[in-house]
Design a protein around this motif. Structure first.
Motif, mmCIF file in Angstrom:
data_model
loop_
_atom_site.group_PDB
_atom_site.id
_atom_site.type_symbol
_atom_site.label_atom_id
_atom_site.label_comp_id
_atom_site.label_asym_id
_atom_site.label_seq_id
_atom_site.Cartn_x
_atom_site.Cartn_y
_atom_site.Cartn_z
ATOM 1 N N VAL A 122 15.053 23.864 -3.825
ATOM 2 C CA VAL A 122 14.206 23.235 -2.801
ATOM 3 C C VAL A 122 13.759 21.838 -3.227
ATOM 4 O O VAL A 122 13.497 20.986 -2.375
ATOM 5 N N PHE A 123 13.697 21.596 -4.517
ATOM 6 C CA PHE A 123 13.317 20.267 -5.001
ATOM 7 C C PHE A 123 14.479 19.281 -4.950
ATOM 8 O O PHE A 123 14.270 18.075 -5.044
ATOM 9 N N GLN A 124 15.699 19.772 -4.821
ATOM 10 C CA GLN A 124 16.864 18.886 -4.821
ATOM 11 C C GLN A 124 16.841 17.915 -3.643
ATOM 12 O O GLN A 124 17.338 16.806 -3.742
ATOM 13 N N GLU A 125 16.260 18.353 -2.539
ATOM 14 C CA GLU A 125 16.223 17.511 -1.349
ATOM 15 C C GLU A 125 15.126 16.443 -1.415
ATOM 16 O O GLU A 125 15.190 15.447 -0.708
ATOM 17 N N ASP A 126 14.130 16.682 -2.242
ATOM 18 C CA ASP A 126 13.034 15.717 -2.386
ATOM 19 C C ASP A 126 13.080 15.156 -3.805
ATOM 20 O O ASP A 126 12.228 15.439 -4.645
ATOM 21 N N TYR A 127 14.097 14.358 -4.048
ATOM 22 C CA TYR A 127 14.335 13.827 -5.379
ATOM 23 C C TYR A 127 13.148 13.001 -5.886
ATOM 24 O O TYR A 127 12.807 13.055 -7.060
ATOM 25 N N ASP A 128 12.513 12.256 -4.997
ATOM 26 C CA ASP A 128 11.398 11.400 -5.424
ATOM 27 C C ASP A 128 10.236 12.222 -5.978
ATOM 28 O O ASP A 128 9.682 11.890 -7.027
ATOM 29 N N LEU A 129 9.864 13.297 -5.278
ATOM 30 C CA LEU A 129 8.771 14.139 -5.765
ATOM 31 C C LEU A 129 9.166 14.837 -7.055
ATOM 32 O O LEU A 129 8.384 14.885 -8.004
ATOM 33 N N LYS A 130 10.373 15.358 -7.094
ATOM 34 C CA LYS A 130 10.860 16.026 -8.312
ATOM 35 C C LYS A 130 10.783 15.076 -9.514
ATOM 36 O O LYS A 130 10.271 15.435 -10.573
ATOM 37 N N ARG A 131 11.277 13.877 -9.319
ATOM 38 C CA ARG A 131 11.282 12.893 -10.407
ATOM 39 C C ARG A 131 9.856 12.513 -10.807
ATOM 40 O O ARG A 131 9.534 12.419 -11.994
ATOM 41 N N GLN A 132 8.997 12.315 -9.828
ATOM 42 C CA GLN A 132 7.638 11.869 -10.118
ATOM 43 C C GLN A 132 6.815 12.937 -10.820
ATOM 44 O O GLN A 132 6.091 12.641 -11.770
ATOM 45 N N ILE A 133 6.907 14.182 -10.395
ATOM 46 C CA ILE A 133 6.109 15.232 -11.039
ATOM 47 C C ILE A 133 6.620 15.484 -12.462
ATOM 48 O O ILE A 133 5.839 15.736 -13.375
#
Length: 137
Positions: A31-42
């Motif tokens: 589910v995080f694969q689609e929101d790369y920016d949030l994944k990277r930032q957290i």
């Protein structure tokens, strides 16, 4: 407080490392694969906590350690905000949110205790010691 000679012996760093690892495990989910920016930032914020604790400790003086612990606290608050975003976007379940939030609070309490100790200490740190290494913790 016992003398700490290595960053690996510092409880704040140990707990921050566990938090960073937990964040990385959770964000491996598809589910995080689609929101790369949030994944990277957290991931970056979680890693920043342990990195700033390490960098401040490595500077060898109380003043800079205090400064970097303050930056680590800021990164902890950023992780909390990103956890809310992850929950609100249904990337993580409430139980995972609660667990990670509790870990973040635990690291924050330890960092706050370390800051209290350092702010009340007369020890300036090993950079200012003569002869034997004088640790700041």
């Amino acid at each position: 407080m016992p003398t700490v000679n290595r960053i690996e012996d510092l409880k704040a760093w140990q707990k921050a490392r566990l938090l960073s690892s937990a964040i990385h495990r959770v964000t491996r989910d598809k589910v995080f694969q689609e929101d790369y920016d949030l994944k990277r930032q957290i991931r970056r914020s979680g890693g920043s906590v342990m990195d700033n604790i390490a960098e401040g400790f490595g500077r060898g003086n109380r003043g800079e350690f205090i400064q970097f612990l303050g930056i680590a606290r800021g990164s902890l608050t950023e992780v909390k905000s990103q956890l809310y975003r992850s929950l609100d976007n249904e990337y993580i379940a409430q139980i995972m949110f609660d667990d990670l939030y509790a870990q973040t609070d635990e690291v924050n309490r330890i960092v706050d205790s370390l800051l209290t100790y350092l702010n009340n200490s007369d020890n300036k740190g090993r950079r200012y010691s003569k002869g034997a290494d004088e640790d700041i913790v």
